[in-house]
Write an enzyme that holds these catalytic residues in place. Structure first.
Site, PDB file in Angstrom:
ATOM      1  N   ASP A 211       0.810  -1.226   0.000  1.00  0.00           N
ATOM      2  CA  ASP A 211       0.000   0.000   0.000  1.00  0.00           C
ATOM      3  C   ASP A 211       0.847   1.281   0.000  1.00  0.00           C
ATOM      4  O   ASP A 211       0.664   2.158   0.866  1.00  0.00           O
ATOM      5  CB  ASP A 211      -0.914   0.024   1.243  1.00  0.00           C
ATOM      6  CG  ASP A 211      -1.735  -1.239   1.394  1.00  0.00           C
ATOM      7  OD1 ASP A 211      -2.118  -1.831   0.380  1.00  0.00           O
ATOM      8  OD2 ASP A 211      -1.999  -1.625   2.558  1.00  0.00           O
TER       9      ASP A 211
ATOM     10  N   GLU B  35     -11.324   0.124  -3.650  1.00  0.00           N
ATOM     11  CA  GLU B  35     -10.547   0.657  -2.519  1.00  0.00           C
ATOM     12  C   GLU B  35      -9.297   1.361  -3.052  1.00  0.00           C
ATOM     13  O   GLU B  35      -9.058   1.420  -4.257  1.00  0.00           O
ATOM     14  CB  GLU B  35     -10.138  -0.479  -1.557  1.00  0.00           C
ATOM     15  CG  GLU B  35      -9.193  -1.490  -2.177  1.00  0.00           C
ATOM     16  CD  GLU B  35      -8.879  -2.670  -1.262  1.00  0.00           C
ATOM     17  OE1 GLU B  35      -9.410  -2.773  -0.151  1.00  0.00           O
ATOM     18  OE2 GLU B  35      -8.073  -3.526  -1.701  1.00  0.00           O
TER      19      GLU B  35
HETATM   20  O1  FUB Z   1      -3.272  -3.640   3.315  1.00  0.00           O
HETATM   21  C1  FUB Z   1      -4.598  -3.828   3.765  1.00  0.00           C
HETATM   22  C2  FUB Z   1      -5.575  -3.473   2.699  1.00  0.00           C
HETATM   23  O2  FUB Z   1      -5.311  -4.254   1.539  1.00  0.00           O
HETATM   24  C3  FUB Z   1      -5.488  -2.060   2.209  1.00  0.00           C
HETATM   25  O3  FUB Z   1      -6.042  -1.123   3.087  1.00  0.00           O
HETATM   26  C4  FUB Z   1      -6.183  -2.209   0.919  1.00  0.00           C
HETATM   27  O4  FUB Z   1      -6.067  -1.136   0.054  1.00  0.00           O
HETATM   28  C5  FUB Z   1      -5.531  -3.465   0.368  1.00  0.00           C
HETATM   29  O5  FUB Z   1      -4.302  -3.218  -0.245  1.00  0.00           O
END
Ligand code: FUB
Length: 326
Positions: free
Chosen positions: A16, A223
């Site tokens: 991320d 996301e």
């Molecule tokens: O790393 C945890 C979660 O997985 C992140 O918040 C999302 O964007 C995905 O990458």
């Protein structure tokens, strides 16, 4: 600068990446994946991270430095677990680290911590940002100095559960033929510690102005939002989650609406895909992660970067993950 399409660091797992140029260096704010076994589920319990490390790259031929632990969940009063994708910003002579975590009721909220240095350590505020929810904060400061936070993630990120404005634990997402849920945006107060207004839903539409539908999983928001500007246009990029693309949409204002344009990166090794886009020393870079270092474990990822190119009309040249060398 470390090699393109290879893990920035190999002594820890990272994911991320939010990349920014601060004080002339590239700083990367990643999640810190733990090297232990967890059962995977749609709730994301396998991503049980506890702290953040800040990475930096000073020059094109220098190494990537790990500045060590910058913030740990044990020091954040309101947070219980799952320190997910963070971002950072600089304003008021202060560096701000924004991060999501589950509170003591199991609800994702977004917190903020401050430091006088881009590498931390960061001191957390006692409570989460009032009115914040869900995951994946990305903070963008516009040329007029107004700061906006983009956030939200489906499934484990709980965005579906906030459709009424309050948390409904068993709420499901919209039907496939209904408009998809958009990420949220809220302008930040001048001190960067609260929202100036209630978060608004962002509209992402197709070239004809019709909303992207929830069943359109190759284009709908899932996301990991990111905002950058290029030639005066605002680029909102994000992950499509279940179809594993990084895609983007373009608008004329930081709050949209945004018109869907296309793909940035095809699916990487590992379930999640998450990115940031930054200009450094005259070139544009995509920071992303994959699970190659761990041999494919979804929750043991590594941050990499690669050069990003635009076409003359402002569209982004799609990168094919299988052709990126690593
Ligand atoms: O790393 C945890 C979660 O997985 C992140 O918040 C999302 O964007 C995905 O990458």
């Amino acid at each position: 600068m470390p090699k393109q399409n290879e893990p920035l660091v190999t002594h820890i797992y990272t994911a991320d990446p939010s990349a920014h140029v601060f004080e002339g260096k590239l700083y990367i704010y990643p999640s810190h994946d733990l090297d232990h076994e967890m059962v995977s589920n749609d709730n994301g319990d396998q991503y049980d991270m506890e702290d953040y490390h800040v990475l930096s790259i000073e020059s094109l031929d220098g190494p990537c430095v790990d500045h060590g632990e910058a913030l740990h969940v044990k020091d954040v009063k309101w947070a219980k677990q799952q320190m997910w994708a963070p971002d950072a910003a600089y304003k008021n002579n202060t560096y701000y680290l924004f991060f999501p975590a589950r509170d003591h009721d199991g609800i994702f909220r977004i917190g903020v911590a401050t430091s006088s240095s881009p590498s931390g350590p960061f001191k957390p505020e006692p409570d989460y940002i009032p009115g914040s929810f869900s995951i994946d904060p990305a903070v963008f400061i516009d040329k007029d100095d107004r700061a906006y936070m983009y956030f939200g993630g489906l499934w484990g990120g709980q965005l579906e559960k906030w459709q009424t404005g309050s948390f409904v634990p068993d709420a499901e997402g919209p039907a496939p033929d209904a408009p998809a849920l958009g990420p949220r945006v809220a302008e930040l107060s001048d001190d960067m510690l609260t929202f100036k207004e209630a978060p608004k839903e962002i509209s992402i539409v197709d070239e004809d102005g019709n909303p992207i539908l929830a069943g359109d999983e190759e284009r709908r928001y899932f996301e990991g939002p990111w905002m950058h500007t290029y030639n005066g246009k605002y680029y909102l990029s994000y992950s499509t989650g279940s179809t594993h693309y990084l895609v983007y949409a373009v608008g004329d204002s930081p709050t949209g609406p945004f018109v869907f344009k296309g793909k940035i990166l095809t699916p990487v090794l590992g379930w999640t895909t998450h990115h940031s886009i930054v200009e450094f020393q005259g070139k544009w870079y995509l920071f992303y992660h994959d699970s190659s270092l761990s041999g494919g474990a979804d929750n043991k990822r590594s941050v990499k970067f690669t050069e990003l190119k635009y076409n003359e009309d402002g569209t982004i040249q799609t990168l094919d993950y299988d052709k990126l060398k690593g």
